[in-house]
Design an enzyme around this catalytic site. Sequence first.
Site, mmCIF file in Angstrom:
data_model
loop_
_atom_site.group_PDB
_atom_site.id
_atom_site.type_symbol
_atom_site.label_atom_id
_atom_site.label_comp_id
_atom_site.label_asym_id
_atom_site.label_seq_id
_atom_site.Cartn_x
_atom_site.Cartn_y
_atom_site.Cartn_z
ATOM 1 N N ASP A 142 8.367 6.059 0.007
ATOM 2 C CA ASP A 142 9.540 6.188 0.882
ATOM 3 C C ASP A 142 9.205 5.892 2.340
ATOM 4 O O ASP A 142 10.095 5.642 3.157
ATOM 5 C CB ASP A 142 10.175 7.584 0.748
ATOM 6 C CG ASP A 142 9.248 8.728 1.119
ATOM 7 O OD1 ASP A 142 8.074 8.480 1.449
ATOM 8 O OD2 ASP A 142 9.705 9.896 1.074
ATOM 9 N N TYR A 166 -0.282 2.201 7.549
ATOM 10 C CA TYR A 166 -0.182 2.432 6.101
ATOM 11 C C TYR A 166 1.172 1.959 5.575
ATOM 12 O O TYR A 166 1.246 1.141 4.642
ATOM 13 C CB TYR A 166 -0.377 3.923 5.771
ATOM 14 C CG TYR A 166 0.130 4.301 4.394
ATOM 15 C CD1 TYR A 166 -0.499 3.832 3.247
ATOM 16 C CD2 TYR A 166 1.267 5.108 4.234
ATOM 17 C CE1 TYR A 166 -0.027 4.155 1.965
ATOM 18 C CE2 TYR A 166 1.738 5.441 2.975
ATOM 19 C CZ TYR A 166 1.096 4.955 1.843
ATOM 20 O OH TYR A 166 1.570 5.274 0.594
#
Length: 355
Positions: A142, A166
């Site tokens: 998400d 990331y």
Amino acid sequence: MLKLQSMKKILITGGAGFIGSCFVRQTLQKHPDYQVINLDALTYAGNLETLADIEQNPRYRFVQGDIGDKNLVDKLFAEGLDYVINFAAESHVDRSISGPEIFVRTNVLGTQNLLEAVRKYWLPSAAPASLAERKYLQVSTDEVYGSLGQDGYFTEETPLQPNSPYSASKAGADLLVRAYFHTFGLPLLTTRCSNNYGPCQFPEKLLPLMISQALANQPLPVYGDGRNVRDWLHVSDHCAALDLVLHQGTPGEVYNIGGHNEKENIYLVRLVLRELQKPETLIHFVQDRPGHDRRYAIDATKMSRCFGWQPRYTFEQGIQETIQWYIQNQSWVDSVKSGAYQKYSAKGKENYGKL
Ligand code: NAD
Ligand code: DAU
């Protein structure tokens, strides 16, 4: 029982990590007609100790290697794979802030290498029917959607606005999956899940870190004001959802997975201290994570509409069981922190290059 040669073959990458190991175990249990190949580089986050109980299963093979290694990935695809699920990744946001390069290498280029193999081995020879039976699932997060304000949820249509190296690397991989589906018509799927918790999570992530620190009567470092919100899901519920998407999902689609368990970090930290009967004076508010996303919350209605999926764990039951697991498995925590198991276990380890 079926002979190994007539079984379906599933390649699980990153299967020695937190979520991948749960999926390996679940697949062996749920699909007695599957052979599982676990391809994992055994970075600091991958630990064979987690899978010690299944090392000798004749339907399971471990291959140590990098998803970015073309020759190795080619060899595995040449064996004839029915399913591929890609968990392999650098997964920790703080590490991506101190050293982003490996995140691009593994998460973006590693994924692209897998997609190239899918293109090379599944496209030319595959009759439409056999292509329809093959699936590649990209396990995403998400975090690619960025940060929410106080209200609202991430849906599959929410624009991608990653904020950390990331999440940018995961978003890069997601976009490659999208492009390889649209350009080459490959049977590719993507899932985006919220924060997982459960047994065997490397003790750098919030929950196992806080449990470890509290058990050792050490300070619990809470970033910023501790009011950032994460949406927690038990790892086995995530893996059950992945199995459904892999087998029943529509190629080209994205599926959000989440548990509707939005909690502020400080709530979780206090819960850990209460369960362990440790004082709140152990809480230390420390400097905030740079670019720290404020809130994640997943709208998972597509998962329930398409597959009837619902999490089985309530947050309370799952967290309590998880805390108990870490109390009872402190030797696992010590072993993965030191990497000790890798050094003495050669069992189940296959150096493919030498075959
Ligand atoms: P993890 O860090 O525990 O495990 C990652 C595994 O990948 C390790 O076993 C590691 O050795 C392996 N690996 C790393 N680089 C590799 C490479 N180049 N080649 C082969 N193997 C390699 O991660 P996790 O928490 O289990 O997450 C698994 C996947 O799920 C990741 O893609 C992550 O982005 C995604 N995800 C995680 C969460 C979560 O809350 N943990 C939530 C949503 C999505
Ligand atoms: O949302 C899914 C993502 O969840 C996955 O894609 C990532 O792989 C996974 O690592 C996780 O990312 P987070 O950054 O949300 O997880 P982490 O456990 O690192 O941090 C959770 C929250 O706790 C976050 O708001 C930062 C905070 N935190 C974390 C640590 C390690 C602290 O306050 N103190 C800490 O020491």
